[in-house]
Motif scaffolding. Structure first.
Motif, PDB file in Angstrom:
ATOM      1  N   ALA A   1      -6.545 -12.196  -1.310  1.00  0.00           N
ATOM      2  CA  ALA A   1      -7.657 -11.240  -1.201  1.00  0.00           C
ATOM      3  C   ALA A   1      -7.168  -9.885  -0.720  1.00  0.00           C
ATOM      4  N   GLN A   2      -6.255  -9.873   0.260  1.00  0.00           N
ATOM      5  CA  GLN A   2      -5.748  -8.603   0.770  1.00  0.00           C
ATOM      6  C   GLN A   2      -4.965  -7.855  -0.301  1.00  0.00           C
ATOM      7  N   LEU A   3      -4.132  -8.556  -1.039  1.00  0.00           N
ATOM      8  CA  LEU A   3      -3.337  -7.899  -2.078  1.00  0.00           C
ATOM      9  C   LEU A   3      -4.199  -7.448  -3.253  1.00  0.00           C
ATOM     10  N   SER A   4      -5.303  -8.138  -3.498  1.00  0.00           N
ATOM     11  CA  SER A   4      -6.155  -7.758  -4.619  1.00  0.00           C
ATOM     12  C   SER A   4      -6.900  -6.447  -4.360  1.00  0.00           C
ATOM     13  N   ARG A   5      -6.937  -5.995  -3.121  1.00  0.00           N
ATOM     14  CA  ARG A   5      -7.621  -4.740  -2.789  1.00  0.00           C
ATOM     15  C   ARG A   5      -6.732  -3.517  -2.950  1.00  0.00           C
ATOM     16  N   LEU A   6      -5.482  -3.705  -3.354  1.00  0.00           N
ATOM     17  CA  LEU A   6      -4.579  -2.569  -3.495  1.00  0.00           C
ATOM     18  C   LEU A   6      -5.018  -1.685  -4.651  1.00  0.00           C
ATOM     19  N   PRO A   7      -4.973  -0.370  -4.443  1.00  0.00           N
ATOM     20  CA  PRO A   7      -5.322   0.524  -5.549  1.00  0.00           C
ATOM     21  C   PRO A   7      -4.200   0.512  -6.586  1.00  0.00           C
ATOM     22  N   LEU A   8      -4.561   0.384  -7.837  1.00  0.00           N
ATOM     23  CA  LEU A   8      -3.592   0.372  -8.916  1.00  0.00           C
ATOM     24  C   LEU A   8      -3.666   1.671  -9.697  1.00  0.00           C
ATOM     25  N   ILE A   9      -2.571   2.026 -10.300  1.00  0.00           N
ATOM     26  CA  ILE A   9      -2.515   3.243 -11.101  1.00  0.00           C
ATOM     27  C   ILE A   9      -3.257   3.001 -12.418  1.00  0.00           C
TER      28      ILE A   9
ATOM     29  N   THR B   1       0.835  -1.199   0.000  1.00  0.00           N
ATOM     30  CA  THR B   1       0.000   0.000   0.000  1.00  0.00           C
ATOM     31  C   THR B   1       0.870   1.250   0.000  1.00  0.00           C
ATOM     32  N   ALA B   2       1.960   1.218   0.762  1.00  0.00           N
ATOM     33  CA  ALA B   2       2.904   2.346   0.762  1.00  0.00           C
ATOM     34  C   ALA B   2       3.531   2.519  -0.618  1.00  0.00           C
ATOM     35  N   LEU B   3       3.906   1.411  -1.236  1.00  0.00           N
ATOM     36  CA  LEU B   3       4.492   1.457  -2.573  1.00  0.00           C
ATOM     37  C   LEU B   3       3.490   2.025  -3.581  1.00  0.00           C
ATOM     38  N   SER B   4       2.252   1.628  -3.465  1.00  0.00           N
ATOM     39  CA  SER B   4       1.201   2.156  -4.323  1.00  0.00           C
ATOM     40  C   SER B   4       1.038   3.664  -4.119  1.00  0.00           C
ATOM     41  N   PHE B   5       1.059   4.087  -2.859  1.00  0.00           N
ATOM     42  CA  PHE B   5       0.958   5.515  -2.548  1.00  0.00           C
ATOM     43  C   PHE B   5       2.102   6.278  -3.203  1.00  0.00           C
ATOM     44  N   LEU B   6       3.317   5.728  -3.109  1.00  0.00           N
ATOM     45  CA  LEU B   6       4.471   6.393  -3.698  1.00  0.00           C
ATOM     46  C   LEU B   6       4.340   6.486  -5.217  1.00  0.00           C
ATOM     47  N   LEU B   7       3.867   5.425  -5.841  1.00  0.00           N
ATOM     48  CA  LEU B   7       3.692   5.451  -7.288  1.00  0.00           C
ATOM     49  C   LEU B   7       2.634   6.474  -7.711  1.00  0.00           C
ATOM     50  N   CYS B   8       1.616   6.643  -6.904  1.00  0.00           N
ATOM     51  CA  CYS B   8       0.546   7.599  -7.225  1.00  0.00           C
ATOM     52  C   CYS B   8       0.937   9.045  -6.912  1.00  0.00           C
ATOM     53  N   HIS B   9       1.746   9.257  -5.871  1.00  0.00           N
ATOM     54  CA  HIS B   9       1.995  10.619  -5.386  1.00  0.00           C
ATOM     55  C   HIS B   9       3.461  11.031  -5.431  1.00  0.00           C
ATOM     56  N   GLY B  10       4.338  10.190  -5.944  1.00  0.00           N
ATOM     57  CA  GLY B  10       5.772  10.468  -5.913  1.00  0.00           C
ATOM     58  C   GLY B  10       6.328  11.192  -7.110  1.00  0.00           C
ATOM     59  N   GLY B  11       5.478  11.671  -7.960  1.00  0.00           N
ATOM     60  CA  GLY B  11       5.954  12.436  -9.104  1.00  0.00           C
ATOM     61  C   GLY B  11       6.452  11.563 -10.244  1.00  0.00           C
ATOM     62  N   PRO B  12       7.063  12.184 -11.231  1.00  0.00           N
ATOM     63  CA  PRO B  12       7.431  11.476 -12.459  1.00  0.00           C
ATOM     64  C   PRO B  12       8.599  10.504 -12.308  1.00  0.00           C
ATOM     65  N   HIS B  13       9.387  10.629 -11.244  1.00  0.00           N
ATOM     66  CA  HIS B  13      10.548   9.756 -11.084  1.00  0.00           C
ATOM     67  C   HIS B  13      10.179   8.362 -10.579  1.00  0.00           C
ATOM     68  N   THR B  14       9.078   8.235  -9.846  1.00  0.00           N
ATOM     69  CA  THR B  14       8.786   6.944  -9.216  1.00  0.00           C
ATOM     70  C   THR B  14       8.476   5.831 -10.214  1.00  0.00           C
ATOM     71  N   PRO B  15       7.685   6.052 -11.253  1.00  0.00           N
ATOM     72  CA  PRO B  15       7.476   4.948 -12.206  1.00  0.00           C
ATOM     73  C   PRO B  15       8.778   4.535 -12.898  1.00  0.00           C
ATOM     74  N   VAL B  16       9.615   5.515 -13.210  1.00  0.00           N
ATOM     75  CA  VAL B  16      10.903   5.219 -13.836  1.00  0.00           C
ATOM     76  C   VAL B  16      11.757   4.396 -12.880  1.00  0.00           C
ATOM     77  N   ALA B  17      11.820   4.832 -11.620  1.00  0.00           N
ATOM     78  CA  ALA B  17      12.625   4.127 -10.621  1.00  0.00           C
ATOM     79  C   ALA B  17      12.078   2.726 -10.367  1.00  0.00           C
ATOM     80  N   PHE B  18      10.763   2.586 -10.357  1.00  0.00           N
ATOM     81  CA  PHE B  18      10.170   1.268 -10.120  1.00  0.00           C
ATOM     82  C   PHE B  18      10.483   0.322 -11.272  1.00  0.00           C
ATOM     83  N   HIS B  19      10.310   0.788 -12.493  1.00  0.00           N
ATOM     84  CA  HIS B  19      10.519  -0.083 -13.654  1.00  0.00           C
ATOM     85  C   HIS B  19      11.993  -0.338 -13.952  1.00  0.00           C
TER      86      HIS B  19
END
Length: 144
Positions: free
Chosen positions: A129-137, A82-100
């Motif tokens: 079930a718990q992981l399937s509830r994570l918000p995705l970009i 969930t924290a990782l998802s939050f970072l991907l959603c709110h961390g600006g343009p660098h986070t998707p690049v850094a993740f991939h």
């Protein structure tokens, strides 16, 4: 000197807080100041984003390989994901690049595809079930 101090000391402490248990019941995940701080760091600097995202994906992969403590309400991987998802959603343009660009990201997929053998079927279903509830970009661009 200050940047090295922040990256070497403070960033690690904030990350440790970010992967700890969920926020208190009277607050939601959008009030996690540790997550907001990491997102801000990711937004400001590609180097910080690479460090944070690498550390978070390593933590998630490690958590996925460990059994849940029966005393815990949720699997630790849920908080980290969930924290990782939050970072991907709110961390600006660098986070998707850094993740991939992170080689550990594939380890998460491997860990999700092969739960620990000693985990019971009930626990496997609960984790799924718990992981399937994570918000995705969601993407807003047109498919190529």
């Amino acid at each position: 000197i200050m940047l090295k101090f922040v990256q070497g000391n403070i960033l690690d402490q904030i990350k440790a807080s970010a992967i700890s248990e969920q926020a208190p019941e009277n607050s939601d995940n959008h009030s996690r100041f540790d997550w907001m701080t990491l997102a801000f760091a990711c937004e400001m600097n590609l180097g910080a984003s690479l460090k944070v995202m690498s550390s978070m994906t390593e933590s998630l992969e490690s958590a996925l390989h460990h059994n849940q403590d029966p005393e815990m309400a949720e699997h630790p991987a849920v908080t980290i994901a969930t924290a990782l998802s939050f970072l991907l959603c709110h961390g600006g343009p660098h986070t998707p690049v850094a993740f991939h660009d992170n080689s550990d990201a594939m380890g998460i997929i491997d860990a999700l595809c092969s739960p620990p053998e000693e985990m019971s079927e009930d626990k496997r279903a609960l984790l799924s079930a718990q992981l399937s509830r994570l918000p995705l970009i969601t993407t807003t661009g047109e498919e190529a």
